[in-house]
Every structure is written in C-alpha cells, then in structure tokens.
Design an enzyme around this catalytic site. Structure first.
Site, PDB file in Angstrom:
ATOM      1  N   SER A  28     -11.790   4.125  -4.349  1.00 13.87           N
ATOM      2  CA  SER A  28     -12.851   5.191  -3.968  1.00 13.87           C
ATOM      3  C   SER A  28     -12.646   6.249  -4.985  1.00 13.87           C
ATOM      4  O   SER A  28     -13.582   7.388  -4.709  1.00 13.87           O
ATOM      5  CB  SER A  28     -12.021   5.851  -2.629  1.00 13.87           C
ATOM      6  OG  SER A  28     -10.915   6.280  -2.731  1.00 13.87           O
ATOM      7  N   LYS A  55     -10.618  14.819  -7.679  1.00 13.96           N
ATOM      8  CA  LYS A  55     -11.275  14.119  -6.411  1.00 13.96           C
ATOM      9  C   LYS A  55     -11.262  15.080  -5.265  1.00 13.96           C
ATOM     10  O   LYS A  55     -10.560  15.710  -5.167  1.00 13.96           O
ATOM     11  CB  LYS A  55     -10.224  12.872  -6.349  1.00 13.96           C
ATOM     12  CG  LYS A  55     -10.807  11.884  -5.162  1.00 13.96           C
ATOM     13  CD  LYS A  55     -10.052  10.684  -5.051  1.00 13.96           C
ATOM     14  CE  LYS A  55     -10.432   9.812  -3.991  1.00 13.96           C
ATOM     15  NZ  LYS A  55      -9.619   8.610  -3.704  1.00 13.96           N
ATOM     16  N   SER A  70      -7.317   2.724  -5.065  1.00 12.27           N
ATOM     17  CA  SER A  70      -8.324   3.609  -5.427  1.00 12.27           C
ATOM     18  C   SER A  70      -8.156   4.270  -6.426  1.00 12.27           C
ATOM     19  O   SER A  70      -9.211   5.064  -6.936  1.00 12.27           O
ATOM     20  CB  SER A  70      -8.518   4.646  -4.027  1.00 12.27           C
ATOM     21  OG  SER A  70      -8.922   3.944  -3.019  1.00 12.27           O
TER      22      SER A  70
END
Length: 472
Positions: free
Chosen positions: A144, A69, A168
């Site tokens: 996210s 990420k 997330s």
C-alpha cells in the site's frame, strides 16, 4: 548517497535553493502523471525549513527532504490515510518516527498516496485516485506504500517512509526498483501510525540503496514508552560481511507459485550470488498454502476492531448528524469508507462473531505459530531466506483491484515475514521487459542490520542501485 548529499549542502557544494527548486521542478514535471503525493507542502515554507536545519546542523539528515506515507501522523500536515473518512484531518502531534527524523534534521516534503487505510496491494483503493508506476504508467506501483515507492523511483526524493502489514513496503520497493525494509516487529515505534492490524504492521524505511536504507532505519528504530509493543535492543551492526559462505535458503513452495518471468530473474540472481561463494539450498516452508488465509483472517479481524473508532462522532467523516445514532453511523461510515475497507471490516466482524471466532480466528493464530516456528527453524540452519518479493509482474491499472482474490494472492511471498515477526527487505533483482522485479531477503529476528549489510553486497554484484525511472 544521503551522507554525501548532506555534506554537499553543508559545504555549500550544492546550493539550498537549487536543491529545493530542483525537487519542485521534478514534481511540476511528473507528479500529474504518477500521483505519488496526496499533500505537497508549500515550496517557500520547505525552503525556509531546509535553510534553518542547515544553519544549525544537528543530525545525520540535516536539510534532507523526505516523503512520508499518509497514515503516519505529522503535526500540522494533513494526514488522510487516503480516505474520505479523514480527508481533512490535521494531527495535533507527530508520530515518534517523525519526531526522530526532525531531530536529525530531516524536512518533510509531503505525504504520499497509499491504498485506503493501507488496505490494498496496488495503491488503487485511494480516495484520491491511483498512483501510477514511473517505470510504466499503465501499471501499478504496488501497495500500500505505492506513493513512497513511486516518489523514489521518479527521482523526487532519495528517502521515504512506508508501513508494512503484509508486504506494503516491499511490494512497492520491488515494483519501483528501490529498497524497502519491513523491520523486526517491535524495533520501530508505531505511535502515531493510524492502525490497520497492530500485531502485524511496522513502519519502515525506503531508499534507493542499502546504505541509505540502513541509515534511515538507524534513525527511526528504538524502543518508545508511547508504544508498549516496542522492545529495547542493542543494534547488531556487523563490522564486515561477505557473500562467500553465506547460507541462503530458497523457499521452494513459494518460488513455485511465482510466474515464470519472475522465477527466471530470481534464478539468474541466485546464480550470481552462487558465483560469489554463497551457499544456496532449496527448502520447503511448510504450511505455505495456509499463510495467506491465516494472514487475512488476522489482519481483517484486527482492522474491524481498529476502524470502529471512525464513527463520524468521535473521529472522521461526519456529514450526517440528524436522525437516530444507527442511521447516522451507517451513513457516515457508508460514505466515508471505500469498497475495499468496508469489505475487510465486514469480513473481520464476521470472523470475530459468535460461532466463527474459534473456527477461523483461533485456527489462524495456530497457523501463524506453526509458520513462525518453521521460519525460525530454517534460520537456525541458514543465514537468510530468499524468494522473489512478488509472485507476479506489476499488474496493469484496474487488472486486480476489482478481483479481491487476485489482489490478495499478490501478498503470498511477503506475508510470511509479518506472520513470523522477522525482518525482510526487498531490493532490485532485475528487469523483465523493462518492468522491475524484486529480491526478498528474510533474516533472524533482530538481524535487520545484517540483512541490509548483505543487501549492500548484493546491490554491487547486480549493479542495481540508485535507479531512477526514465520518466520526464
């Protein structure tokens, strides 16, 4: 399974060039459709690194490609947080979790798309554009950590890292039919994670099955002198677990707030677990209606403080340098941050301002304590808490991002674990009209390995693991 893949690479049952070429062919074929990555490393550079790792194999992930990420610092690889503010930022150091992965032989394939500064539930607030769900390109992959989830679902990688502040990791896991763990708070170092809300967030593993999830967690977890919030703990790896007689609490007040298709699949899953001997009972969490407001008050307050450093002077977007400090500060932050990030900074600053601090922030902390106490009390009687991971099906692109209330409501089921600091994972529970639905399991603090062991049993009962979306 990752261990089998490592074995095949070491024994030359799988050629290194074939492994890397296959990955990049997959990227070439589908990346433009889903936009899972912000940065993809050069193929020849990756190939050389994989060869080097397999020439001198030292770890459990020797030569394995992993997606990271884009809010986790990677030395020499651009780390943008999906924001214009950090569009060209290249960290001079690795996050602790990246150091650990490299020590075990992992090779970074690229950095995945995300909601800007991890603020969002759909991976639509990214400066680089939205990620699309590989199961249905008209829908979001959750957020996210949506890029990591989409990269797994699309068959580009087998393992990935995400971060979880209020769901997330688990939201993309649910919406992409993969596995994701939000670890117990303090068990994984946050050093090198670009902070959003320090008291809530954790870096965590994402994978296509429970075994690989546990393997990845075993590598990235552990105390770290660079992160004062980490704790020293002895991993509690159960020798053997069975579903028979496992006591599962179902959060009635959370389930009732979920949509009918989600509840239908969830209840079907519970029936299958019950037939395996699990003992299932409905309970009320209590204070459920206050969980989301408390979470967002705390998260936004911490965000407004954390993001103050991005002023265009010390860090971040610095197009404007002339004029007085107030003008350049306002212009750089005004252009450098997206709408959702600015909204949360403004709300957080308001909450922490004189006259409102006690009215909102202190009350939110009190609610957090009450919810944590209730979760702990439930887990004194039960082994696990179960709920749907997400209350709704994956929304269509553009359906919720323009309506903050709708988007924030998506986090109802997941924020509880962050407020309580306990481990929680999401795994595939089934499909409704070919759209993935996730099962969330929460456990006692430091029971991460136990809930992953139970998850491994459940994946076999449901026959839902190692899934790849039919996208080409």
């Amino acid at each position: 399974m990752i261990m089998k893949l490592v074995e095949d690479l070491l024994n030359k049952n799988l050629d290194i060039d074939e492994y890397v070429e296959r990955t990049y062919e997959r990227i070439e074929k589908i990346e433009k459709k889903i936009k899972a990555f912000i940065t993809i490393r050069d193929k020849e550079e990756v190939k050389r690194e994989v060869r080097e790792k397999l020439k001198n194999p030292k770890g459990k992930l020797s030569g394995i490609l992993i997606a990271i990420k884009d809010n986790i610092s990677t030395k020499g690889i651009r780390t943008t947080c999906a924001s214009r503010m950090l569009e060209d930022y290249v960290p001079p150091y690795d996050a602790t979790v990246i150091e650990k992965l490299k020590q075990e032989g992992a090779v970074i394939l690229g950095k995945t798309n995300m909601d800007e500064f991890a603020m969002g539930s759909t991976t639509e607030t990214s400066y680089f554009g939205p990620t699309r769900n590989p199961w249905d390109l008209e829908r979001t992959p959750g957020g996210s950590s949506g890029g990591s989830g989409a990269a797994l679902a699309a068959g580009i990688v087998d393992i990935a890292l995400g971060s979880d502040t209020g769901g997330s990791i688990r939201a993309p896991a649910a919406y992409n039919a993969v596995f994701g763990l939000k670890p117990s708070y303090g068990t994984v170092s946050r050093f090198g994670l670009v902070a959003y809300a320090n008291s809530l967030e954790q870096i965590g593993p994402m994978a296509k099955n429970a075994e690989d999830l546990a393997l990845l967690y075993s590598i990235i977890s552990g105390d770290d002198p660079k992160d004062a919030t980490t704790i020293h703990f002895e991993p509690q790896v159960p020798e053997k677990v069975e579903l028979k007689d496992v006591k599962i609490a179902v959060l009635k007040d959370i389930v009732e707030a979920s949509d009918k298709p989600v509840v239908s699949i969830f209840n079907s899953t519970l029936d299958k677990l019950s037939s395996e001997g699990a003992i299932i009972k409905e309970v009320n969490l209590g204070y459920a209606e206050y969980a989301l407001p408390a979470y967002y008050i705390i998260a936004m307050s911490e965000a407004s403080s954390n993001l103050a450093r991005f002023d265009g002077v010390r860090y971040g977007y610095s197009k404007y340098s002339e004029g007085n400090w107030r003008e350049t500060f306002a212009k750089n932050r005004g252009e450098g941050f997206g709408i959702e990030v600015k909204r949360r900074i403004l709300l957080g600053s308001f909450i922490l301002s004189a006259g409102y601090y006690e009215e909102f922030y202190i009350k939110a902390l009190k609610i957090r304590r009450l919810i944590k106490d209730n979760v702990d009390n439930i887990l004194k009687e039960f082994d696990l808490i179960a709920s749907p991971t997400m209350p709704i099906l994956p929304p269509k692109i553009g359906e919720v991002v323009e309506d903050p209330i709708k988007m924030y409501a998506m986090d109802l089921n997941t924020v509880i674990a962050n407020l309580a600091g306990v481990p929680a994972l999401s795994q595939p529970a089934g499909f409704y009209n070919n759209l993935p639905i996730g099962l969330q399991l929460m456990g006692r603090y430091l029971s991460d390995y136990y809930i992953m062991a139970i998850s491994a049993k459940i994946e076999k009962v449901l026959n839902l693991y190692d899934l790849t979306a039919p996208i080409s």
